[in-house]
Every structure is written in C-alpha cells, then in structure tokens.
Design an enzyme around this catalytic site. Structure first.
Site, PDB file in Angstrom:
ATOM      1  N   GLU A   1      -4.623  -1.127   4.298  1.00 55.85           N
ATOM      2  CA  GLU A   1      -5.666  -0.096   4.476  1.00 55.85           C
ATOM      3  C   GLU A   1      -5.087   1.189   5.065  1.00 55.85           C
ATOM      4  O   GLU A   1      -5.653   2.267   4.871  1.00 55.85           O
ATOM      5  CB  GLU A   1      -6.825  -0.635   5.332  1.00 55.85           C
TER       6      GLU A   1
ATOM      7  N   HIS B   1      -0.575  -3.745   6.916  1.00 58.01           N
ATOM      8  CA  HIS B   1      -1.881  -3.078   6.891  1.00 58.01           C
ATOM      9  C   HIS B   1      -2.025  -2.203   5.646  1.00 58.01           C
ATOM     10  O   HIS B   1      -1.808  -0.993   5.712  1.00 58.01           O
ATOM     11  CB  HIS B   1      -2.064  -2.220   8.148  1.00 58.01           C
TER      12      HIS B   1
ATOM     13  N   CYS C   1      -3.556  -8.764   8.747  1.00 55.54           N
ATOM     14  CA  CYS C   1      -2.937  -8.862  10.078  1.00 55.54           C
ATOM     15  C   CYS C   1      -3.588  -9.995  10.878  1.00 55.54           C
ATOM     16  O   CYS C   1      -3.405 -11.159  10.564  1.00 55.54           O
ATOM     17  CB  CYS C   1      -3.008  -7.515  10.787  1.00 55.54           C
TER      18      CYS C   1
END
Ligand code: MN
Length: 241
Positions: A211, A209, A106
């Site tokens: 994660e 994202h 990001c």
C-alpha cells in the site's frame, strides 16, 4: 457489482482511537473494491460481519500478544492492542474456514499465520543470524531489500518476476509457518517475506507494505487487484481449517 472489502483498523489503546492509513483505502478503491473500515468489534461479531464482506484486508500495525502463539513476552515485543488482537484473529480464522479471500499485510500476515497455528519471532534479531535492516529509514514508497519469489506460487503469478525490491518496516517475522500455508517469498537473510494458504481461493500474507508503494510502482497494485478479483469469485466454506 459492489465488492465490499473489510479493512481492519488499528486501535490506540491509550488514546482510545481507531485509525487507518488512507493508502489502504485508496489501493482497494483503485483495485475496484469498496473498502469498509472495520474497527475492533466484539469477538462474537467477527463471523457475522465477515459474511457481509466479499474479501478481507488485515492491515499493518503493532505486535500480536505472544500469548496467542504460546509464548511469554520477551523484551523485544512492542506495543500490543488486546482489542485488535482478539477481533483480527477471529476474522482471520473465519476468512480461512469460510474461504473468504484475505490479504494480510505486515502484522496482517502474522495474524493469518498465528490464526492458523503458526508462530512469530517476537523480534527477528532473536531468530535470524546476520539479519538485514528490516526497519528501513528510507521513505515508505522506496524498496530497500530484495525478496526471492518462489515459482508456482500465487505471489509469482501476481508479480511475474522471481526477484523484487520491497520496502521493509517490521521487527517481527514469521517463524513456524502454519499448517496449510507455504512460504512464497524470502529475503536474502532467510526472513520469510510472504506466505499463502494452500486450499483457499486467496489467502495471501506479505511482510512488506504494497500500500505504500503502488502509487509510485504500479506493479504493487497487483496484490490488491488479485484480492478484489478473488472477492468477485464464488466460494465454498470448509468444514474446518
Ligand atoms: Mn523485510
């Protein structure tokens, strides 16, 4: 072998506090690396700190000061952390020149692009006609829009598909891609969703994202395992980027 992966922390300028989601930490651990959380440090320390790391993860967060890509701030620019900007841009440049494997997520992708001479839309509605909803109100782990992954890219090798549904929590986007980088994925509205460095063992940026998604969809762990795998390889520093 202990593969240290530097993970940059966010910095709250008002509260004077560093912070990092445990999702990044757990992803690196699961991928076989040892995360080392890096607070914003003095600029002069960036290269020396990076030399102690085998890989770098530039985490997500607020906006880059547009001064770093030669623009005055427009009203669409959000919160800026001068300390974080300075340190992360220096880390990113050092990772490119020293050929240290780096994953930018990001904001981290935008840091990579700007560090290498590219630009960012301060607010993507300013540059993209009929943009999709890129700041989703669905949960973090839930993919809301598709991306098209360009064949032959590192990203295509990691995901092994040409179309993938990803989450989206950004209002900025890469505008001019930095010299030495190429686009590896786009959203259906043309927004750049991933870039990668050409002459580099692993210089990858993603706008989504991973994660936030890997615990529910293991395919997203692939980005972290690719970073850690590259971190285990040999590297030969360049003269210049
Ligand atoms: Mn998006």
């Amino acid at each position: 072998m202990c593969l240290l992966i530097g993970v940059t922390a966010a910095f709250d300028e008002e509260e004077e506090r560093c912070y990092l989601s445990r999702l990044y930490v757990d992803a690196v651990v699961r991928a076989g690396g040892v995360p080392v959380v890096l607070p914003p440090l003095p600029l002069e320390m960036a290269a020396a700190v990076l030399d102690q790391m085998r890989g770098l993860l530039l985490s997500g967060g607020g906006d880059l000061d547009p001064a770093y890509f030669g623009e005055e701030p427009l009203s669409g620019t959000g919160k800026v952390s001068p300390r974080r900007d300075v340190f992360e841009l220096a880390l990113a440049r050092a990772a490119l020149i020293r050929q240290v494997p780096v994953l930018g997520i990001c904001r981290g992708m935008q840091v990579l692009n700007v560090a290498a001479g590219g630009t960012v839309y301060q607010d993507l509605v300013l540059g993209v006609k009929q943009p999709l909803k890129h700041f989703q109100e669905a949960p973090r782990w839930y993919g809301t829009h598709h991306i098209e992954i360009h064949p032959g890219t590192k990203l295509a090798g990691i995901f092994n598909v040409s179309r993938l549904r990803v989450n989206s929590f950004h209002h900025q986007a890469v505008h001019r891609v930095a010299p030495g980088f190429r686009v590896s994925a786009v959203a259906p509205d043309g927004v750049i969703e991933a870039i990668e460095a050409g002459a580099h063992p692993f210089g990858v940026g993603v706008q989504f994202h991973p994660e936030g998604m890997w615990e529910k969809e293991s395919v997203f762990l692939g980005l972290f395992t690719a970073l850690v795998a590259a971190a285990g390889g040999k590297r030969r520093p360049l003269e210049k980027w």
